[in-house]
Design an enzyme around this catalytic site. Structure first.
Site, PDB file in Angstrom:
ATOM      1  N   ASP A 332     -33.406  36.374  49.149  1.00 16.06           N
ATOM      2  CA  ASP A 332     -33.561  35.450  48.379  1.00 16.06           C
ATOM      3  C   ASP A 332     -32.872  34.311  49.434  1.00 16.06           C
ATOM      4  O   ASP A 332     -32.670  34.134  50.293  1.00 16.06           O
ATOM      5  CB  ASP A 332     -32.686  35.199  47.802  1.00 16.06           C
ATOM      6  CG  ASP A 332     -30.839  35.964  48.012  1.00 16.06           C
ATOM      7  OD1 ASP A 332     -30.326  36.470  49.253  1.00 16.06           O
ATOM      8  OD2 ASP A 332     -29.878  34.569  47.593  1.00 16.06           O
ATOM      9  N   GLU A 333     -33.350  33.340  48.732  1.00 19.29           N
ATOM     10  CA  GLU A 333     -33.554  31.370  50.072  1.00 19.29           C
ATOM     11  C   GLU A 333     -33.213  32.177  51.038  1.00 19.29           C
ATOM     12  O   GLU A 333     -33.330  31.341  52.119  1.00 19.29           O
ATOM     13  CB  GLU A 333     -31.942  31.294  49.759  1.00 19.29           C
ATOM     14  CG  GLU A 333     -31.571  30.804  48.238  1.00 19.29           C
ATOM     15  CD  GLU A 333     -30.247  30.557  47.270  1.00 19.29           C
ATOM     16  OE1 GLU A 333     -29.930  29.800  46.449  1.00 19.29           O
ATOM     17  OE2 GLU A 333     -29.287  31.258  48.071  1.00 19.29           O
TER      18      GLU A 333
END
Length: 521
Positions: A332-333
């Protein structure tokens, strides 16, 4: 061990002489309980007020072969507050008994159970020990809340009469604990394991590495733990689990019928590793340690062969320590990883996980890489459209639902909540309960949902009390979403059942948020 009535009678005499309760007929009446009060809500429950069963010093626990571990666990639950012997025996020999039986019932699957409480005894049946364990969690809720006390209570112990037939809606009901932003010692993690187990949660996702700290010993890269593990958010003390401690946590979770899923987040969220080993950076220069809560700035060097040696070493060691099927690879991210590099990284790393006998799970961004059908993307968005997740589901991947605006336990309840964050909104108890995994993401229906998970990120969480305050009372509702039939989902009914959990949490010492949305007992 087989105990005669004479031996049990002697035990009762000893208990009485010691000032412990052989009988408590004069104790005040407990609030009414019913099989229809259980959280999570059962598939079916029929109360029988004339079928109440009373625990006495003569009560025994009988267990079929293969049920001994659950029987010992049940005994451990009931003995502290009752003070009764409650021996585990092969047969009741005419004594009042709680009987744990293994058999075959096609209706209930591998985690379901049938529980019958009558005046002459309690019978719990399941196809597996997992089902028996889940049934025990319902049985404990049919006793007075004082059964959760660690000290002997002088009172009657009546199990509410009736019948429950029960099995889960979804296979996976999880909780996640972020031990990277703030470190939690093994005993603190075990406390949380015990708390989540009582609501039929069956997976614990441990977020073991992030920008602010690395929490698991990796023998081939030892400074990850000894150096990278020394930091935490805000400059708080760090820490890490030795491999022996991690294995002990995995075994403890297994004793509560919970599977641990470890996460090493990558290619982003890697500053703790990159500050420890300079070779993980493309320029060969170690980055400074960071203890702030910014996200999206770090990335492994995607073009470097050393990166994949690092990943393989970590995966190899972690896979050897973890008996469960899945390793979580984050994903993620990764805002500092160009999209093409992100896809290249995923396509190299996912086969490494398979090489060591594990299946991939990761945050829903991994769906962009078209992972193998066995992979489970974990959705953390707000619901609605997500073409990559919908395409993964259409291709055969199961999706684990953790919507941040409903299931993230670190979100503030109200603007005045002293802990937590609000980037996903304020999440009161009803907000955390009023959603359906099968309609959350367009294109992902009931059969494509792996289950639900309630993550607890710890940027602002430092103590076990903090964990409890943010998890309770929201976690039981998310567990109910994962376990109970959709037809039982009703806020007005749920809030009444939830209110009756409060005395249990008080007895257990759980520091929970008394939401004004719930009429607490």
């Amino acid at each position: 061990m087989r105990l005669s009535r004479a031996v049990l009678t002697a035990a009762v005499v000893s208990l009485t002489a010691a000032g412990l309760p052989a009988s408590a007929a004069a104790a005040p009446a407990a609030p009414e309980r019913s099989v229809t009060d259980v959280v999570p809500a059962p598939v079916s429950a029929q109360a029988d007020p004339r079928g109440d069963f009373r625990l006495t010093p003569f009560t025994v626990i009988t267990a079929d072969r293969g049920a001994g571990q659950v029987a010992d666990y049940l005994r451990g639950l009931l003995r502290p507050a009752t003070g009764y012997p409650l021996p585990v025996v092969p047969r009741a020999a005419g004594l009042p008994a709680i009987s744990l039986k293994l058999g075959h019932d096609a209706r209930i699957g591998t985690e379901g159970y049938e529980l019958k409480v009558a005046r002459d005894g309690v019978t719990l049946k399941a196809n597996t020990s997992d089902g028996l364990f889940d049934g025990v969690q319902s049985l404990r809720q049919l006793l007075p809340a004082a059964i959760e006390s660690p000290r002997v209570q002088h009172r009657t112990w009546t199990v509410a009469g009736g019948t429950i037939l029960d099995y889960p809606r979804f296979a996976q009901r999880g909780a996640m604990l972020d031990v990277a932003r703030h470190f939690f010692k093994p005993d603190q993690v075990k406390r949380y394991i015990d708390q989540i187990a009582q609501y039929k949660v069956n997976t614990l996702h441990l977020h073991l590495a992030d920008d602010q700290g690395w929490r698991i010993e990796i023998k081939s890269w030892p400074k990850l733990a000894t150096v990278g593990g020394q930091t935490a958010v805000g400059g708080d003390p760090g820490g890490y689990y030795t491999q022996a401690q991690y294995k002990d946590l995995v075994a403890y979770a297994a004793s509560r019928h919970i599977t641990v899923i470890p996460e090493i987040d990558m290619p982003g969220h890697t500053n703790a590793a990159q500050s420890t080993y300079a070779e993980l950076n493309c320029d060969g220069v170690a980055v400074p340690p960071r203890t702030d809560t910014e996200v999206g700035y770090s990335s492994l060097c995607i073009s470097s062969p050393i990166t994949y040696q690092f990943v393989e070493d970590v995966v190899r060691e972690l896979a050897a320590l973890t008996p469960g099927e899945y390793l979580h690879i984050g994903g993620d991210e990764a805002h500092s990883t160009p999209p093409a590099d992100y896809l290249a990284f995923e396509r190299k790393v996912q086969p490494i996980v398979a090489k060591y006998g594990k299946k991939v799970t990761g945050w829903h961004e991994i769906a962009k890489s078209v992972p193998p059908v066995s992979a489970v993307p974990q959705y953390w968005g707000f619901g609605g459209d997500d073409p990559d997740v919908a395409a993964a589901a259409a291709g055969g991947n199961k999706i684990l639902m953790s919507p941040a605006n409903h299931a993230y336990l670190d979100m503030k309840y109200t603007p005045r909540t002293p802990l937590g964050q609000d980037w996903a909104g304020l999440v009161e108890v009803r907000d955390s309960y009023d959603w359906d995994p099968a309609t959350l993401v367009n294109g992902v229906g009931e059969s494509q949902v792996a289950g639900v998970e309630a993550p607890l990120w710890t940027e602002t969480i430092r103590t076990s009390d903090d964990i409890e305050y943010m998890a309770f009372p929201r976690l039981p509702g998310i567990a109910e979403i994962g376990w109970s039939p959709r037809s039982t989902h009703d806020w007005d009914a749920y809030r009444l059942r939830l209110a009756k959990q409060a005395p249990r949490w008080v007895a257990q010492g759980i520091d929970f948020y008394r939401s004004p949305q719930v009429g607490w007992q």
